[in-house]
Motif scaffolding. Sequence first.
Motif, PDB file in Angstrom:
ATOM      1  N   ILE A 173      -2.656  20.643  55.160  1.00 39.55           N
ATOM      2  CA  ILE A 173      -1.240  20.388  55.424  1.00 39.55           C
ATOM      3  C   ILE A 173      -1.015  18.890  55.305  1.00 39.55           C
ATOM      4  N   LEU A 174      -0.005  18.540  54.506  1.00 37.48           N
ATOM      5  CA  LEU A 174       0.350  17.147  54.248  1.00 37.48           C
ATOM      6  C   LEU A 174       1.666  16.856  54.962  1.00 37.48           C
ATOM      7  N   TYR A 175       1.681  15.808  55.738  1.00 36.37           N
ATOM      8  CA  TYR A 175       2.886  15.371  56.450  1.00 36.37           C
ATOM      9  C   TYR A 175       3.270  14.031  55.845  1.00 36.37           C
ATOM     10  N   TYR A 176       4.529  13.874  55.431  1.00 36.93           N
ATOM     11  CA  TYR A 176       4.840  12.677  54.638  1.00 36.93           C
ATOM     12  C   TYR A 176       6.304  12.288  54.736  1.00 36.93           C
ATOM     13  N   SER A 177       6.526  11.005  54.586  1.00 39.46           N
ATOM     14  CA  SER A 177       7.815  10.466  54.200  1.00 39.46           C
ATOM     15  C   SER A 177       7.541   9.480  53.072  1.00 39.46           C
ATOM     16  N   GLY A 178       8.593   9.087  52.356  1.00 39.33           N
ATOM     17  CA  GLY A 178       8.382   8.270  51.173  1.00 39.33           C
ATOM     18  C   GLY A 178       7.843   9.115  50.035  1.00 39.33           C
ATOM     19  N   TYR A 179       7.204   8.451  49.072  1.00 41.28           N
ATOM     20  CA  TYR A 179       6.661   9.117  47.883  1.00 41.28           C
ATOM     21  C   TYR A 179       5.152   9.289  48.063  1.00 41.28           C
ATOM     22  N   VAL A 180       4.646  10.479  47.728  1.00 43.40           N
ATOM     23  CA  VAL A 180       3.230  10.727  47.939  1.00 43.40           C
ATOM     24  C   VAL A 180       2.681  11.662  46.869  1.00 43.40           C
ATOM     25  N   LYS A 181       1.441  11.396  46.462  1.00 40.88           N
ATOM     26  CA  LYS A 181       0.665  12.285  45.601  1.00 40.88           C
ATOM     27  C   LYS A 181      -0.716  12.436  46.221  1.00 40.88           C
ATOM     28  N   VAL A 182      -1.348  13.576  45.962  1.00 44.17           N
ATOM     29  CA  VAL A 182      -2.706  13.806  46.458  1.00 44.17           C
ATOM     30  C   VAL A 182      -3.559  14.341  45.315  1.00 44.17           C
ATOM     31  N   TYR A 183      -4.759  13.755  45.189  1.00 48.71           N
ATOM     32  CA  TYR A 183      -5.746  14.201  44.204  1.00 48.71           C
ATOM     33  C   TYR A 183      -7.024  14.587  44.937  1.00 48.71           C
ATOM     34  N   ILE A 184      -7.622  15.703  44.546  1.00 43.28           N
ATOM     35  CA  ILE A 184      -8.922  16.106  45.062  1.00 43.28           C
ATOM     36  C   ILE A 184      -9.794  16.499  43.876  1.00 43.28           C
ATOM     37  N   GLY A 185     -10.973  15.910  43.822  1.00 45.39           N
ATOM     38  CA  GLY A 185     -11.901  16.216  42.730  1.00 45.39           C
ATOM     39  C   GLY A 185     -11.334  15.892  41.368  1.00 45.39           C
ATOM     40  N   GLY A 186     -10.488  14.877  41.291  1.00 47.14           N
ATOM     41  CA  GLY A 186      -9.908  14.481  40.017  1.00 47.14           C
ATOM     42  C   GLY A 186      -8.700  15.292  39.609  1.00 47.14           C
ATOM     43  N   TRP A 212       0.528   6.648  48.130  1.00 52.60           N
ATOM     44  CA  TRP A 212       1.679   6.752  49.017  1.00 52.60           C
ATOM     45  C   TRP A 212       2.531   5.500  48.923  1.00 52.60           C
ATOM     46  N   ARG A 213       3.819   5.694  48.774  1.00 48.76           N
ATOM     47  CA  ARG A 213       4.769   4.591  48.801  1.00 48.76           C
ATOM     48  C   ARG A 213       5.768   4.852  49.919  1.00 48.76           C
ATOM     49  N   PRO A 214       5.573   4.225  51.082  1.00 43.86           N
ATOM     50  CA  PRO A 214       6.578   4.366  52.138  1.00 43.86           C
ATOM     51  C   PRO A 214       7.941   3.913  51.616  1.00 43.86           C
ATOM     52  N   ASP A 215       8.978   4.538  52.104  1.00 49.99           N
ATOM     53  CA  ASP A 215      10.301   4.291  51.543  1.00 49.99           C
ATOM     54  C   ASP A 215      11.307   4.135  52.675  1.00 49.99           C
ATOM     55  N   GLY A 216      11.037   3.164  53.546  1.00 44.85           N
ATOM     56  CA  GLY A 216      11.930   2.935  54.669  1.00 44.85           C
ATOM     57  C   GLY A 216      11.219   2.187  55.771  1.00 44.85           C
ATOM     58  N   GLY A 217      11.972   1.810  56.782  1.00 42.01           N
ATOM     59  CA  GLY A 217      11.400   1.073  57.898  1.00 42.01           C
ATOM     60  C   GLY A 217      10.413   1.909  58.688  1.00 42.01           C
ATOM     61  N   GLU A 218      10.673   3.230  58.761  1.00 49.38           N
ATOM     62  CA  GLU A 218       9.716   4.130  59.373  1.00 49.38           C
ATOM     63  C   GLU A 218       8.853   4.717  58.259  1.00 49.38           C
ATOM     64  N   ALA A 219       7.638   5.086  58.583  1.00 53.88           N
ATOM     65  CA  ALA A 219       6.739   5.612  57.560  1.00 53.88           C
ATOM     66  C   ALA A 219       5.757   6.577  58.202  1.00 53.88           C
ATOM     67  N   TYR A 220       5.591   7.717  57.569  1.00 59.72           N
ATOM     68  CA  TYR A 220       4.716   8.756  58.120  1.00 59.72           C
ATOM     69  C   TYR A 220       3.842   9.313  57.015  1.00 59.72           C
ATOM     70  N   CYS A 221       2.561   9.487  57.328  1.00 59.17           N
ATOM     71  CA  CYS A 221       1.634  10.080  56.381  1.00 59.17           C
ATOM     72  C   CYS A 221       0.485  10.706  57.158  1.00 59.17           C
ATOM     73  N   GLY A 222       0.194  11.957  56.898  1.00 64.80           N
ATOM     74  CA  GLY A 222      -0.919  12.619  57.554  1.00 64.80           C
ATOM     75  C   GLY A 222      -1.478  13.708  56.655  1.00 64.80           C
TER      76      GLY A 222
END
Length: 1007
Positions: free
Chosen positions: A321-334, A369-379
Amino acid sequence: MKRIKILVSGLLLSSTMMAAVVQTNGNNVTITPDGGQAKVVYLEVINNQIIRVRATSKDALPVKPASLIRVPVAAPAKGSYTITDEGDNVVVRTQKVKAVVQKATGQITFFDASGKQLLKEAQEGKKFWDFTVPERELGMKTGYTVPEEQKHGLSWQMKFDSPDDEAFYGLGQHQSEEFNMKGKNEDLFQYNTKVSIPFVLSNKNYGLLWDSYSYCRFGNPNDYLQLNRAFKLYDKSGKEGHLTGTYIDARGKKLVRDEDSIYYEYGTPEKSLIAQQTDNGGIKNFPKDINLMGATVTYEGFIEPQLSNGKLSNSPLYQFILYYSGYVKVYIGGNEVVPERWRTAWNPNAYKFSTELQPGKRVQLRIEWRPDGGEAYCGLRVAEPRSKQEREQLSIWSEMAKDMDYYFIAGDNLDQVVSGYRTLTGKASLYPKWVLGFWQSRERYKTQDEIEGTLAEFRKRHIPIDNIVQDWNYWPEDQWGSHQFEASRYPNPQQMLDNVHQMHGRFMISVWPKFYCNTDNYKELDAKGWMYIQSPTDDIHDWVGPGYTNGFYDAYDPGARKMFWRQMDENLYSALGKGVDAWWMDASEPNVRDCTPMWYRKALSGPTALGTSTEYFNAYSTVNADAIYNGQRSVWKGKLNEPRVFLLTRSGFAGEQRYSTATWSGDIGTRWEDMRAQMTAGLNYSISGIPFWGMDQGGFCVENRYVAAQQLYDRTKVENEDLKEWRELQTRWNQFGTFIPLFRSHGQWPLREIWNIAPEEHPAYKSFVYYDKLRYRLMPYLYSLAGWAHFKDYTLMRPLVMDFNGDREVENIGNQWMFGPALMACPVGYYKARNRSVYFPAQCSWYDLYTGEMIIDAKPNVSSLMFNVSSSGRRLVVDAPYEQIPVYVRAGAIIPFGPEMEWSDEKPAELIHLYVYAGQDGSFQLYEDEGTNYNYEKGKYATIDITYDDATRTVSFGARKGQFAGMLKNRQFNIVLISKEHPQPLNLDNPSGKLVSYNGKAITIKL
């Protein structure tokens, strides 16, 4: 006095083993099993298709208060069921379902009337844990101490085996683009964009409704793990122990550090309980001297599957489970396992994905991950891997309840299962006819002139509309909860409503369960102990102006509900001549504060009048809806022409449909993936038993690139690439919205009125006007569906599995659906897509709505007409030009099209163009009533049964049943036969057909 029969089994058992006891009492039976965690198992026959099950690990079932979910149901007739002791088992039988309980273990298996197994409890299928509410979750309330007994309860889990060909649906509205929930996990709680309903349905034609209001989980009952508990971690150079985090801010400043988990998920209020008791992680652990606004962050390294206890998993599938704000991509094993996603900083999102990893094999993990604001969340967290058999079981876990309590609902099809749900939780109200028209909203109209001017512009342009919506902040800045208009911006609210009504519009207004502490309404509620005070106690300020302290009212208290409505009535309803037509009940989760840990959310919204917020976590929106529905009806007290109540709420829970309540999907993002997520969200919500659902067409939270593109256009009239995409996104979303129950445009700036999206000559404008007018021409069809939802427990937005169950292909199709019995909508969810793949179920032939051409000639046989075939249909790639989405009509469909209108009751449907699609027999029941009042409850409505016989090419109109004031006693039907041999394009002005006069008497017409 009821006769109670007690049977003691197992007389030859060892003296160390307790004998099973079976006690019957009318339509219920209580069993004390020989073994297992459940010491008491109770079954109750509700009706022919529903059996209630309760169980506990205690010595006796608890006495419980009235259910928040249930409505009274008449006891089943004697002779309609049997309860028998049959050796090792107790058997409960009705005409539709049989439940067999093993006396040795309490294990239950359910069968249909033919003896086919539907659902079997797994070994150790019932589990219980004693539960005590942690002190930090208890929250505060004026003059109230939580009684000791309310702090204790049970956590429970029920598990059922599931065959490979089973699929699961329902559970409410969730945002991960998941439709068939088999093998998936879903946390069930209420939050902005997330609505949880404790009801799951199977393609095996049964459902489970569990009576629990707490935080629940479908699938894996355990918490998601931090990465360092599921994997060995290595940094980007291969050193064991951590991942590598690289932070580069907008100024080019760079910081590289070790990361032992990626868990930056929660903010920390300035002065609060949470500041003293933070969970691990949280944005406070970000680097202090890196400005995240405009920064780029990379988390990278390697993960090697191995649990923290040193064990290797025997399952290769890992569910993240990915928790996010801003722009995010995830790579696993290429591999890119999460393509770019975005969410605004103040309203982060969760997204789930799975990937296979081999035990002991190291693979690269990279998060961009590119946070896009004063608050930023990523998990990024991961579920402890389980075997395929465990993953695919039907598993439900409840954090806190008084006992395990659920209803098994069987049916011959999924419509009957939904009907069983509404038998238990209440009939869906019949909503006002205007609700089916177009609504215009934005975040937000700021003045009386904007409200009136916007509606006037629709009328000037002759664009159909019924409802204009006043969103939040119409009150003085420091008076949230006063329910009063700020005089400088709304000098005459009564005149505003009158003007809206003179333009044949309806007026909806936003009301929150939130109050600033300085308002008179807050003080009045607080004086009675009816406010949640954790938020003001912790000095939490909201985002308005300098920020104001506030609290939410306790909707679980009946006195608080009455006061809440009275305050609304005195300031908004009776105060404005009963001219408010509908209520927008925002933040009804309740959303006291965004982005906080689960335990703190509970502390902020409790304790409730009924018990701890831990136990009553999910049901707030239902009791809040009760306040408004019964409050408004109490004002009228059955007087003539009482207007129908209508509520739109951001949250939802089982039973809400009985309070004339619809739900929208919250503050979603303006991205293509967000639009696609609404398709699966809306389908699962609709099949969860609550028939009216909608969304912010176009998305609510807007990317900065779209804002900049609109600003550029306003200055230069240049349509850059971002504006082109914005307009296409709005076009596709409005096309999508035409074919769901609520048709409503809303969102943050850029403005959402169609003339503010694109000029008249633009295809985006033309497409919207076309579909808006089509929606109004469909009004006789749509209002009939609304009538069916009330009288027949119908579902308007229908997953294909409802009508074509047995076709394995439809079990996983979440991006096309039936809108009523006739129309299959196939929206386009990708930028610049000019075609899409469509699946055509084999049970019938299919026509193109626009051209009338037969696309698929299925030549169905008798067995296929029963919708019980397993043969596959056909999948085709079809055209989807910019201005049009694919829509198909099934053979045998009968669609009544009404006159062109600019509002829903502008003119009666004196002439109905009745489109009939040959190739199969068909039927349709036209439903009509007065459209806005409750006279239908007194039987004042009319129906006309229309049938089509394909063999003889005849259409029959049954004698009209019923009547109501203003009913058309005579009308004309223009019957337009569409066939493979004689296709006709859709022409709603003057189609070629056979004109028939109808005066209410039965008539048959040969075509």
